[in-house]
Motif scaffolding. Structure first.
Motif, short mmCIF file in Angstrom:
data_model
loop_
_atom_site.label_atom_id
_atom_site.label_comp_id
_atom_site.label_asym_id
_atom_site.label_seq_id
_atom_site.Cartn_x
_atom_site.Cartn_y
_atom_site.Cartn_z
N ILE A 68 36.43 47.13 45.66
CA ILE A 68 36.97 46.01 44.20
C ILE A 68 38.48 46.58 44.02
CG2 ILE A 68 36.79 45.82 41.29
CD1 ILE A 68 34.93 44.63 43.37
N ALA A 120 33.70 45.57 38.09
CA ALA A 120 34.92 44.54 38.90
C ALA A 120 35.51 44.15 37.21
CB ALA A 120 34.38 43.44 39.67
N THR A 123 38.00 46.85 36.37
CA THR A 123 38.87 46.74 36.77
C THR A 123 40.03 45.80 36.66
OG1 THR A 123 37.92 47.39 38.49
CG2 THR A 123 40.05 46.76 39.45
N ALA A 201 37.26 39.21 37.80
CA ALA A 201 36.43 40.08 38.96
C ALA A 201 35.06 39.45 39.34
CB ALA A 201 34.63 40.35 37.41
N TYR A 204 37.61 39.28 42.89
CA TYR A 204 37.54 40.45 43.58
C TYR A 204 35.91 40.10 44.81
CZ TYR A 204 41.12 42.41 39.83
OH TYR A 204 41.78 42.07 38.68
N LEU A 205 35.08 40.17 43.80
CA LEU A 205 33.66 40.26 44.59
C LEU A 205 34.03 38.96 45.24
CD1 LEU A 205 31.32 39.80 41.35
CD2 LEU A 205 31.87 42.03 43.00
N THR A 208 35.63 40.35 48.98
CA THR A 208 35.55 41.68 48.80
C THR A 208 33.84 41.10 49.59
OG1 THR A 208 34.38 42.23 47.28
CG2 THR A 208 36.17 43.45 47.87
#
Length: 475
Positions: A68, A120, A123, A201, A204-205, A208
């Motif tokens: 993340i 996430a 972040t 978030a 980022y998910l 990844t």
């Protein structure tokens, strides 16, 4: 009495020492960390955070966060993930360097994705620089003071029902400081920033290759809570207000992801389940653990929970046998050896604890907490021939893990027993700095400096402590 692997936080003094002292004491001032010892329920003490340490939980959270952070362009080394001994579901970032996560986040989350979604989102606040206004409006000292208020508001919202945590009893118990209470208004982010963190978030998910289903599950609960009195709301719901409309928009975007139905890897799910079982066992009454993991449950997490309870309620030999059963099934799990070592250490058999701690270190040589426990067992064995090695191991552990008060205290004992009194006084001073006892630290630093050679590294370390001035917190 030995303290457990789930132990209170502290802060180290490392070289370059001027900068290290500054970082070291900023955490101490923020958390007012306790000394190592003892086994007590978490209690409320104004201005303090109940911070705890556990290598296994910290490693799991770092593994959750690493991809993340990479997706967000945030260096992993920049952010410390800090455990808070509170069963309420809460997480927050007071600045760009620290992410605080309650144990309750892990205890409540059935899957890794639920925790990863929280990480996430937080972040997103770091990457979006959402705390800039707070930093501009307050001095660093005020920001530190705010940290306690953030947790305190969460504790108030939880109505203390998330409550006192029975900690630090044997094996891997938790040593704590109390949670400070502050104004609920400090919890609130701007709605636009919350929505921005939501979108970040999801990004980022997606980057990844992870599902947002866990994040939605968590946030759905909070959106539903908005329909009820905040008196019963989760602290995270109060700090991250989530109207149903905002949740629906989040869900619509999340379900478009090609990864939405992707499950967490079984190996990661097992690690998550093991940590949940361990945390429940260390923070709950044995009867609660028995209900959650009855004898009919033969799963590895259930056995782990029962082994932790055994380490707290039975003899060291019986507890060690329970852990041996775990080790036979997963011989390369270093945390099982850590638990065995702690069971023996707590039962007054420090020499027997050395071998399991050595095995844990062999499996994870860069885990500073394992090195500290190994050094502790050597010192507690009262064998003078082990002291030089114990000194080396404790110093290595403190070099890797800058957050071990027990490491400083055991190093001081090892040094004193070898006749290295000035160095022992310095180690004591460093431990007191970690605890936030600046006056006590200065007394020992002064005594050490008088007997250290001027200009040497230990002399400079003592001088840095003597010259440190704690921040004045605004009222």
């Amino acid at each position: 009495m030995a303290q457990s692997p789930l132990s209170q936080t502290s802060s180290p003094i490392k070289r370059s020492f001027g900068k290290a002292v500054s970082r070291f004491v900023s955490v101490a001032a923020a958390a007012a960390l306790l000394s190592t010892s003892v086994i007590a329920p978490a209690t409320a003490q104004r201005g303090k955070l109940p911070l705890v340490r556990d290598a296994e939980t910290e490693d799991l959270l770092r593994d959750y966060a690493k991809p993340i952070f990479a997706a967000a362009g945030v260096p992993s080394a920049q952010v410390d993930i800090i455990l808070v001994n509170d069963k309420g579901f809460n997480a927050f970032v007071p600045d760009a360097r620290r992410m605080f996560i309650n144990l309750g986040v892990i205890l409540d989350a059935e899957t890794p994705g639920e925790v990863i979604g929280v990480i996430a989102h937080e972040t997103g606040h770091i990457a979006g620089n959402h705390l800039a206004r707070l930093r501009q409006a307050a001095s660093q000292a005020q920001i530190i003071a705010v940290i306690g208020a953030i947790l305190g508001a969460g504790a108030i919202a939880a109505g203390a029902s998330s409550g006192s945590v029975d900690v630090s009893r044997g094996g891997a118990g938790l040593a704590t400081a109390g949670a400070g209470f502050g104004k609920r208004s400090l919890l609130s982010y701007q709605r636009s920033e919350e929505a921005s963190a939501d979108r970040a978030a999801l990004t980022y998910l997606e980057k990844t290759g992870q599902s947002a289903k866990g994040m939605l599950k968590t946030f759905s609960r909070f959106a539903d809570q908005a329909l009820f009195s905040s008196r019963y709301a989760d602290p995270y719901a109060l700090s991250h207000p989530l109207p149903r409309e905002r949740y629906n928009a989040l869900e619509e975007v999340a379900k478009k992801s090609r990864y939405f139905d992707k499950s967490d890897p079984p190996s990661l799910q097992l690690r998550h389940d093991l940590v949940r079982a361990k945390l429940l066992a260390y923070t709950s009454h044995p009867s609660t653990v028995e209900r959650a993991y009855p004898r009919s449950d033969k799963s590895l997490p259930a056995q782990y929970a029962r082994a932790v309870v055994a380490s707290q309620t039975k003899s060291g030999d019986r507890a060690a046998k329970a852990v041996d059963d775990l080790i036979r099934q997963m011989p390369n799990n270093p945390y099982f050896y850590e638990l065995k070592g702690q069971s023996l250490l707590e039962s007054g058999k420090p020499r027997a604890a050395i071998d399991p701690f050595r095995k844990a270190v062999a499996l994870r040589p860069n885990e500073g907490q394992f090195l500290v426990w190994l050094g502790f067992a050597m010192v507690a064995s009262n064998d003078a021939s082990l002291l030089p090695e114990a000194e080396r191991i404790l110093k290595a552990g403190l070099q890797i893990d800058a957050n071990s008060q027990i490491g400083f205290s055991q190093l001081a004992i090892a040094l004193a027993r070898q006749g290295k009194t000035p160095e022992a006084d310095l180690a004591t001073a460093q431990g007191l700095m970690a605890r936030g006892d600046f006056q006590g630290a200065k007394r020992y630093a002064s005594r050490a400096q008088k007997n250290l050679k001027s200009g040497t590294r230990p002399w400079l370390q003592a001088d840095d402590i003597l010259s440190y001035k704690p921040p004045k917190l605004s009222r």
